[in-house]
Scaffold this active site. Structure first.
Site, short mmCIF file in Angstrom:
data_model
loop_
_atom_site.label_atom_id
_atom_site.label_comp_id
_atom_site.label_asym_id
_atom_site.label_seq_id
_atom_site.Cartn_x
_atom_site.Cartn_y
_atom_site.Cartn_z
N ASP A 13 -4.44 -3.63 3.11
CA ASP A 13 -4.55 -3.07 4.46
C ASP A 13 -3.20 -2.64 5.04
O ASP A 13 -2.97 -2.71 6.24
CB ASP A 13 -5.24 -4.07 5.42
CG ASP A 13 -6.60 -4.49 4.91
OD1 ASP A 13 -7.28 -3.66 4.29
OD2 ASP A 13 -6.99 -5.65 5.13
N HIS A 41 -10.17 1.86 3.03
CA HIS A 41 -9.00 2.69 3.35
C HIS A 41 -9.37 3.65 4.48
O HIS A 41 -10.33 4.40 4.37
CB HIS A 41 -8.56 3.49 2.10
CG HIS A 41 -8.11 2.60 0.98
ND1 HIS A 41 -7.70 3.08 -0.23
CD2 HIS A 41 -7.99 1.25 0.90
CE1 HIS A 41 -7.35 2.06 -1.02
NE2 HIS A 41 -7.52 0.95 -0.35
P1 GDP Z 1 -5.48 0.35 3.69
O1 GDP Z 1 -6.55 -0.53 3.16
O2 GDP Z 1 -4.13 0.04 3.16
O3 GDP Z 1 -5.81 1.81 3.56
O4 GDP Z 1 -5.41 0.04 5.26
P2 GDP Z 1 -6.66 -0.11 6.28
O5 GDP Z 1 -7.23 1.23 6.51
O6 GDP Z 1 -7.57 -1.18 5.83
O7 GDP Z 1 -5.93 -0.68 7.55
C1 GDP Z 1 -4.87 0.01 8.16
C2 GDP Z 1 -5.26 0.31 9.63
O8 GDP Z 1 -4.11 0.72 10.33
C3 GDP Z 1 -6.25 1.44 9.77
O9 GDP Z 1 -7.03 1.22 10.90
C4 GDP Z 1 -5.35 2.67 9.98
O10 GDP Z 1 -6.00 3.71 10.66
C5 GDP Z 1 -4.25 2.06 10.80
N1 GDP Z 1 -2.90 2.65 10.65
C6 GDP Z 1 -2.30 3.12 9.52
N2 GDP Z 1 -1.00 3.44 9.77
C7 GDP Z 1 -0.80 3.17 11.08
C8 GDP Z 1 0.35 3.24 11.93
O11 GDP Z 1 1.44 3.60 11.54
N3 GDP Z 1 0.17 2.83 13.24
C9 GDP Z 1 -1.03 2.40 13.71
N4 GDP Z 1 -1.09 2.03 14.98
N5 GDP Z 1 -2.12 2.31 12.94
C10 GDP Z 1 -2.00 2.67 11.63
P1 IMO Z 2 -7.52 -2.65 0.67
O1 IMO Z 2 -7.55 -1.69 -0.50
C1 IMO Z 2 -7.40 -6.78 2.16
C2 IMO Z 2 -9.01 -9.86 -0.49
C3 IMO Z 2 -10.24 -10.49 0.15
C4 IMO Z 2 -10.15 -11.89 -0.39
C5 IMO Z 2 -9.62 -11.66 -1.81
C6 IMO Z 2 -10.69 -11.71 -2.89
O2 IMO Z 2 -8.37 -2.22 1.81
O3 IMO Z 2 -6.13 -2.98 1.04
P2 IMO Z 2 -12.60 -9.98 -3.48
O4 IMO Z 2 -13.75 -9.47 -2.67
O5 IMO Z 2 -11.65 -8.92 -3.91
O6 IMO Z 2 -13.04 -10.84 -4.63
O7 IMO Z 2 -11.81 -10.96 -2.48
O8 IMO Z 2 -9.02 -10.38 -1.81
N1 IMO Z 2 -9.04 -8.38 -0.59
C7 IMO Z 2 -8.49 -7.57 0.32
N2 IMO Z 2 -7.86 -7.84 1.48
N3 IMO Z 2 -7.53 -5.49 1.75
C8 IMO Z 2 -8.14 -5.21 0.58
O9 IMO Z 2 -8.23 -3.97 0.08
C9 IMO Z 2 -8.67 -6.27 -0.18
N4 IMO Z 2 -9.32 -6.33 -1.36
C10 IMO Z 2 -9.53 -7.64 -1.60
O10 IMO Z 2 -10.17 -10.45 1.55
O11 IMO Z 2 -9.17 -12.63 0.30
MG MG Z 3 -8.07 -1.82 3.81
#
Ligand code: GDP
Ligand code: IMO
Ligand code: MG
Length: 424
Positions: A13, A41
């Site tokens: 994340d 994502h």
């Molecule tokens: P990922 O799994 O690495 O793609 O990340 P996620 O999408 O799960 O979580 C990142 C969150 O932060 C999402 O809600 C994005 O829209 C948000 N985000 C990404 N970059 C920025 C940033 O620079 N500032 C803010 N405020 N939000 C961001």
């Molecule tokens: P992105 O790509 C955050 C974490 C789960 C749990 C552990 C094992 O969005 O960054 P699983 O379901 O994979 O067997 O769970 O891994 N986990 C993540 N946490 N972002 C992710 O993906 C994750 N993918 C798995 O929360 O702790």
């Molecule tokens: Mg994510």
């Protein structure tokens, strides 16, 4: 050679989706190569928010074709749903999506087993996403997996599924869980199959030809290095390798073809699920960060655990992946904090210990060594030029880059595609 990779350097994340979308404009192919719909994502376009779980996040641009490569585990239901959402947005995926026949399937019994194991672990639960990821990868390596390849041949698929489901039903019984109705599950899968199989093509040949023709390939890593199945404090891991080498395994891309290895680092730490988190905070600062940063799981909606930036962990991630540059995300979320800390190392009793020598028991006990920075008041989300950033914010960035000995190419200051400060 124009193959680049984006990896999350923390616990997932980090904002990979945003950066993949940003960098996909000139890509010919964007490739997901491991994990499954445990990933979430996010791509924000104007007032719309899209969550990608399997389809590569660069798909909104005209040029790239998305590839779901062999290292990925695919839940047909989730994939179909994602395809439907994109089609409703007017995106014609016919020549824009390829799924490798080598991808293993997440089947209904995998999800049941994931949840059953979590329940059985009780207080010791790992906090998985319950999406069936671990059981699907376990079946893969124990020769019990079923792939897209089998799905192409319905008779073969039916035989394999029935064989596996009968065994899994016996296991579910030991957990006191109702067995699956195999006929009904097959009917559901048959419907989903109709939507998916036209996308199943030889992904390996496509990427190899693209490499020969010097086309642009962007590899989209999922999760984070701290969740790598070998290099995290197992079992507080995910089930795939998340380090750069997985691109070779999960997409067949030769490792020496990768040019830029771009590590995504959130300006602080977050984690969903269980397991040690050395810099975790439970105070007003972490609450403020969680609320301002909307730190709730994209996949499960769980509140993310929050901590200060852990450079001991990120230093390990940079090194094991040979990261060539980093992108700092969510810097805007730190505005308004009086002071901000960065962890520069761990102490266990009186000894300084590296991340790599700690198992989950040690990581739960280490005391972070902190360097404290004065915060900045200004809202930086509208800033686009490095020189306009507050001096204290520049100090924070400078320290990160110098400590890691890696250049920062972008500081992201908002979720939207253009909310970036380019550092050079
Ligand atoms: P990922 O799994 O690495 O793609 O990340 P996620 O999408 O799960 O979580 C990142 C969150 O932060 C999402 O809600 C994005 O829209 C948000 N985000 C990404 N970059 C920025 C940033 O620079 N500032 C803010 N405020 N939000 C961001
Ligand atoms: P992105 O790509 C955050 C974490 C789960 C749990 C552990 C094992 O969005 O960054 P699983 O379901 O994979 O067997 O769970 O891994 N986990 C993540 N946490 N972002 C992710 O993906 C994750 N993918 C798995 O929360 O702790
Ligand atoms: Mg994510």
């Amino acid at each position: 050679m124009p193959v680049n990779i984006i990896l999350g350097l923390q616990w997932g994340d980090e904002g990979k989706g945003k950066i993949v979308d940003l960098m996909s404009e000139n890509a010919d192919y964007v490739v997901r190569y491991h994990g499954g719909n445990n990933a979430g994502h996010t791509v924000v376009l104007g007032d719309k928010k899209f969550f990608f779980r399997l389809i590569p996040s660069g798909i909104f641009h005209t040029r790239p074709c998305g590839i779901i490569a062999n290292g990925t585990v695919v839940d047909l239901d989730v994939l179909t749903n994602e395809i439907n959402i994109l089609e409703a947005e007017g995106i014609n995926l016919t020549d824009k999506l390829v799924i490798s026949p080598r991808c293993h399937l997440i089947l209904p019994y995998h999800k049941e087993l994931d949840a059953a194991y979590e329940k059985a672990r009780g207080k010791e639960g790992l906090g998985t996403t319950k999406r069936g990821i671990g059981p699907a990868y376990a079946d893969k390596v124990s020769y019990n997996g079923i792939r897209m390849y089998e799905l192409l041949d319905w008779k073969l698929f039916t035989e394999k599924f029935t064989f596996q489901a009968k065994i899994k039903n016996k296991i579910l019984k030991t957990f006191n869980i109702k067995p699956l109705n195999i006929t009904k599950e097959l009917e559901k899968i048959k419907k989903l199959r109709g939507k998916i199989i036209k996308f199943v093509k030889d992904a390996y040949c496509i990427t190899q030809t693209a490499i020969d023709e010097e086309k642009n390939i962007l590899l989209e890593g999922a999760h984070g290095i701290m969740l790598d199945t070998d290099w995290s404090p197992y079992p507080f891991s995910t089930a795939s390798n998340t380090i750069v080498g997985e691109a070779n395994i999960g997409a067949g891309v030769p490792f020496n073809s990768i040019k830029r290895i771009i590590g995504i680092v959130k300006a602080f730490t977050s984690r969903v699920g269980g397991g040690p988190l050395p810099t975790e905070l439970n105070n007003a600062s972490s609450k403020a960060i969680r609320e301002k940063g909307a730190e709730y799981g994209t996949t499960t909606g769980r509140p993310r655990r929050i901590g200060w930036l852990d450079l001991e962990a990120v230093k390990f991630s940079c090194r094991i992946n040979s990261v060539t540059e980093i992108v700092i995300t969510k810097l805007d979320i730190l505005s308004g904090l009086k002071e901000i800390k960065i962890c520069t190392g761990y102490k266990l009793k009186d000894a300084v210990v590296p991340y790599s020598s700690c198992g989950y028991k040690e990581l739960a006990k280490v005391k972070p060594i902190y360097k404290t920075f004065a915060g900045w008041e200004e809202d930086i989300s509208y800033i686009r030029n490095y020189n306009d950033l507050p001096a204290k914010c520049k100090e924070y960035l400078k320290f990160i880059s110098e400590f890691l000995n890696v250049k920062i190419s972008i500081a992201s200051v908002g979720a939207e595609r253009n909310a970036n400060v380019y550092m050079n």
